[in-house]
Scaffold this motif. Structure first.
Motif, PDB file in Angstrom:
ATOM      1  N   TRP A 115      54.491 -39.078   7.495  1.00 20.81           N
ATOM      2  CA  TRP A 115      54.524 -38.202   6.328  1.00 20.81           C
ATOM      3  C   TRP A 115      54.738 -38.978   5.037  1.00 20.81           C
ATOM      4  O   TRP A 115      54.521 -38.455   3.946  1.00 20.81           O
ATOM      5  CB  TRP A 115      55.609 -37.146   6.494  1.00 20.81           C
ATOM      6  N   ARG A 116      55.144 -40.243   5.161  1.00 22.64           N
ATOM      7  CA  ARG A 116      55.346 -41.076   3.980  1.00 22.64           C
ATOM      8  C   ARG A 116      54.092 -41.873   3.595  1.00 22.64           C
ATOM      9  O   ARG A 116      54.075 -42.507   2.547  1.00 22.64           O
ATOM     10  CB  ARG A 116      56.484 -42.076   4.216  1.00 22.64           C
ATOM     11  N   LEU A 117      53.063 -41.862   4.420  1.00 21.99           N
ATOM     12  CA  LEU A 117      51.869 -42.661   4.143  1.00 21.99           C
ATOM     13  C   LEU A 117      51.234 -42.355   2.782  1.00 21.99           C
ATOM     14  O   LEU A 117      50.754 -43.269   2.109  1.00 21.99           O
ATOM     15  CB  LEU A 117      50.847 -42.483   5.266  1.00 21.99           C
ATOM     16  N   PRO A 118      51.206 -41.088   2.333  1.00 21.61           N
ATOM     17  CA  PRO A 118      50.642 -40.825   0.997  1.00 21.61           C
ATOM     18  C   PRO A 118      51.357 -41.559  -0.133  1.00 21.61           C
ATOM     19  O   PRO A 118      50.808 -41.717  -1.228  1.00 21.61           O
ATOM     20  CB  PRO A 118      50.784 -39.303   0.847  1.00 21.61           C
ATOM     21  N   ARG A 119      52.580 -42.040   0.133  1.00 20.45           N
ATOM     22  CA  ARG A 119      53.305 -42.790  -0.888  1.00 20.45           C
ATOM     23  C   ARG A 119      52.595 -44.092  -1.264  1.00 20.45           C
ATOM     24  O   ARG A 119      52.878 -44.677  -2.310  1.00 20.45           O
ATOM     25  CB  ARG A 119      54.727 -43.108  -0.408  1.00 20.45           C
ATOM     26  N   LEU A 120      51.707 -44.565  -0.388  1.00 18.56           N
ATOM     27  CA  LEU A 120      50.957 -45.775  -0.719  1.00 18.56           C
ATOM     28  C   LEU A 120      50.160 -45.596  -2.004  1.00 18.56           C
ATOM     29  O   LEU A 120      49.885 -46.565  -2.726  1.00 18.56           O
ATOM     30  CB  LEU A 120      50.026 -46.153   0.429  1.00 18.56           C
ATOM     31  N   LEU A 121      49.773 -44.353  -2.306  1.00 20.48           N
ATOM     32  CA  LEU A 121      49.028 -44.085  -3.532  1.00 20.48           C
ATOM     33  C   LEU A 121      49.869 -44.377  -4.772  1.00 20.48           C
ATOM     34  O   LEU A 121      49.326 -44.659  -5.848  1.00 20.48           O
ATOM     35  CB  LEU A 121      48.546 -42.632  -3.557  1.00 20.48           C
ATOM     36  N   LYS A 167      56.066 -56.386  -5.885  1.00 21.84           N
ATOM     37  CA  LYS A 167      56.795 -56.286  -4.617  1.00 21.84           C
ATOM     38  C   LYS A 167      57.851 -55.186  -4.699  1.00 21.84           C
ATOM     39  O   LYS A 167      57.983 -54.364  -3.783  1.00 21.84           O
ATOM     40  CB  LYS A 167      57.450 -57.629  -4.292  1.00 21.84           C
ATOM     41  N   GLY A 168      58.610 -55.166  -5.790  1.00 19.77           N
ATOM     42  CA  GLY A 168      59.617 -54.134  -5.955  1.00 19.77           C
ATOM     43  C   GLY A 168      59.008 -52.747  -6.018  1.00 19.77           C
ATOM     44  O   GLY A 168      59.538 -51.795  -5.436  1.00 19.77           O
ATOM     45  N   ALA A 169      57.872 -52.627  -6.718  1.00 18.39           N
ATOM     46  CA  ALA A 169      57.208 -51.325  -6.818  1.00 18.39           C
ATOM     47  C   ALA A 169      56.691 -50.866  -5.461  1.00 18.39           C
ATOM     48  O   ALA A 169      56.788 -49.678  -5.107  1.00 18.39           O
ATOM     49  CB  ALA A 169      56.059 -51.410  -7.819  1.00 18.39           C
ATOM     50  N   LEU A 170      56.156 -51.807  -4.679  1.00 19.70           N
ATOM     51  CA  LEU A 170      55.660 -51.474  -3.343  1.00 19.70           C
ATOM     52  C   LEU A 170      56.786 -50.973  -2.454  1.00 19.70           C
ATOM     53  O   LEU A 170      56.662 -49.912  -1.797  1.00 19.70           O
ATOM     54  CB  LEU A 170      55.018 -52.711  -2.717  1.00 19.70           C
ATOM     55  N   ILE A 171      57.888 -51.696  -2.420  1.00 18.55           N
ATOM     56  CA  ILE A 171      58.991 -51.320  -1.536  1.00 18.55           C
ATOM     57  C   ILE A 171      59.618 -50.008  -1.992  1.00 18.55           C
ATOM     58  O   ILE A 171      59.930 -49.137  -1.174  1.00 18.55           O
ATOM     59  CB  ILE A 171      60.037 -52.448  -1.488  1.00 18.55           C
ATOM     60  N   ARG A 172      59.787 -49.844  -3.291  1.00  9.24           N
ATOM     61  CA  ARG A 172      60.399 -48.609  -3.784  1.00  9.24           C
ATOM     62  C   ARG A 172      59.516 -47.390  -3.495  1.00  9.24           C
ATOM     63  O   ARG A 172      60.006 -46.336  -3.078  1.00  9.24           O
ATOM     64  CB  ARG A 172      60.667 -48.721  -5.277  1.00  9.24           C
ATOM     65  N   ALA A 173      58.199 -47.549  -3.711  1.00  7.52           N
ATOM     66  CA  ALA A 173      57.292 -46.421  -3.504  1.00  7.52           C
ATOM     67  C   ALA A 173      57.209 -46.018  -2.042  1.00  7.52           C
ATOM     68  O   ALA A 173      57.161 -44.826  -1.717  1.00  7.52           O
ATOM     69  CB  ALA A 173      55.898 -46.781  -4.027  1.00  7.52           C
ATOM     70  N   THR A 174      57.204 -46.983  -1.148  1.00  9.62           N
ATOM     71  CA  THR A 174      56.963 -46.681   0.266  1.00  9.62           C
ATOM     72  C   THR A 174      58.238 -46.436   1.062  1.00  9.62           C
ATOM     73  O   THR A 174      58.284 -45.575   1.934  1.00  9.62           O
ATOM     74  CB  THR A 174      56.172 -47.813   0.930  1.00  9.62           C
ATOM     75  N   LEU A 175      59.284 -47.210   0.776  1.00  9.40           N
ATOM     76  CA  LEU A 175      60.500 -47.149   1.586  1.00  9.40           C
ATOM     77  C   LEU A 175      61.711 -46.625   0.820  1.00  9.40           C
ATOM     78  O   LEU A 175      62.772 -46.423   1.421  1.00  9.40           O
ATOM     79  CB  LEU A 175      60.830 -48.540   2.145  1.00  9.40           C
TER      80      LEU A 175
END
Length: 226
Positions: free
Chosen positions: A39-45, A64-72
């Motif tokens: 259910w978190r996969l759409p966060r990749l957008l 890197k920080g934006a990726l981790i914050r957005a997804t996790l």
């Protein structure tokens, strides 16, 4: 991780991704965690603006920080630790260079102190270091919220390139190792490789080597497991 770099002895410094491991570790960690929470996969957008920003500014730490914050971001520490506990054994079993393990074992047998220094994050890098017998770890740290859940932004500078060199310089100033061996695999590793009496560029392009530097080329290809 415990600090064991006493003054005087030799220090062997290893990069992680592409040097010990055959591939990047951050994206597999993120995607594997999302796979357990589809259910978190759409966060990749949500990382698209950061990706565009990276193309302009080339700031890997910000991305890197934006990726981790957005997804996790928002996940509980216990859940992330549980996933790391599953992820790390897979990396150790499937994703290492046998030659890297041999080099680590050789330095350990010589009594050299082992330092794992990585731009990857402390969600899992210290676990890999502990499993491989490293006494000390320097890596990129992530920020946590006061409620114990992951913020995801970086709590330190991205430990890559000149930042990695700065960290090693600070350790040298504190501990004064008698000799330094350093292993890396890319152009961003050259700044800290140049601090070593013996630097090794693993599977890197020959154009990165400068005859005036004490850096040798190594070719590693064998698959190994810890």
């Amino acid at each position: 991780m415990p600090h064991d770099t006493a003054a005087g002895g030799a220090l062997a410094v290893f990069d992680l991704d592409g040097t010990i491991t055959r591939h990047d570790t951050l994206m597999p960690f993120v995607l594997g965690c999302l796979g357990r929470r589809p259910w978190r996969l759409p966060r990749l957008l949500l990382i698209l603006p950061a990706a565009l920003g990276y193309l302009i500014h080339r700031d890997r730490g910000r991305f890197k920080g934006a990726l981790i914050r957005a997804t996790l971001g928002g996940l509980a520490r216990a859940g992330l630790e549980h996933w790391a506990g599953s992820f790390v054994p897979r990396v150790l079993h499937e994703g290492l260079y046998a030659e890297a393990l041999q080099a680590i074992a050789l330095h350990r047998a010589q009594g050299d102190r082992l330092l794992l220094m990585s731009a990857s994050v402390d969600l899992y890098v210290p676990l890999i270091a502990r499993a491989l017998g490293f006494g000390h770890t320097i890596c990129t740290k992530v920020r946590w919220r006061s409620d114990g859940r992951l913020d995801g932004r970086l709590a330190t500078a991205n430990c890559q390139g000149e930042e990695k060199r700065r960290c090693l310089q600070a350790l040298i100033a504190r501990e004064a190792p008698g000799r330094i061996y350093a292993y890396g695999n890319s152009g961003s590793d050259l700044p800290h490789l140049q601090l070593a009496q013996q630097g090794y560029l693993v599977n890197g392009p020959a154009r990165l080597l400068d005859s005036s530097l004490s850096i040798q080329a190594l070719h590693w290809s064998q698959r190994g497991s810890a």
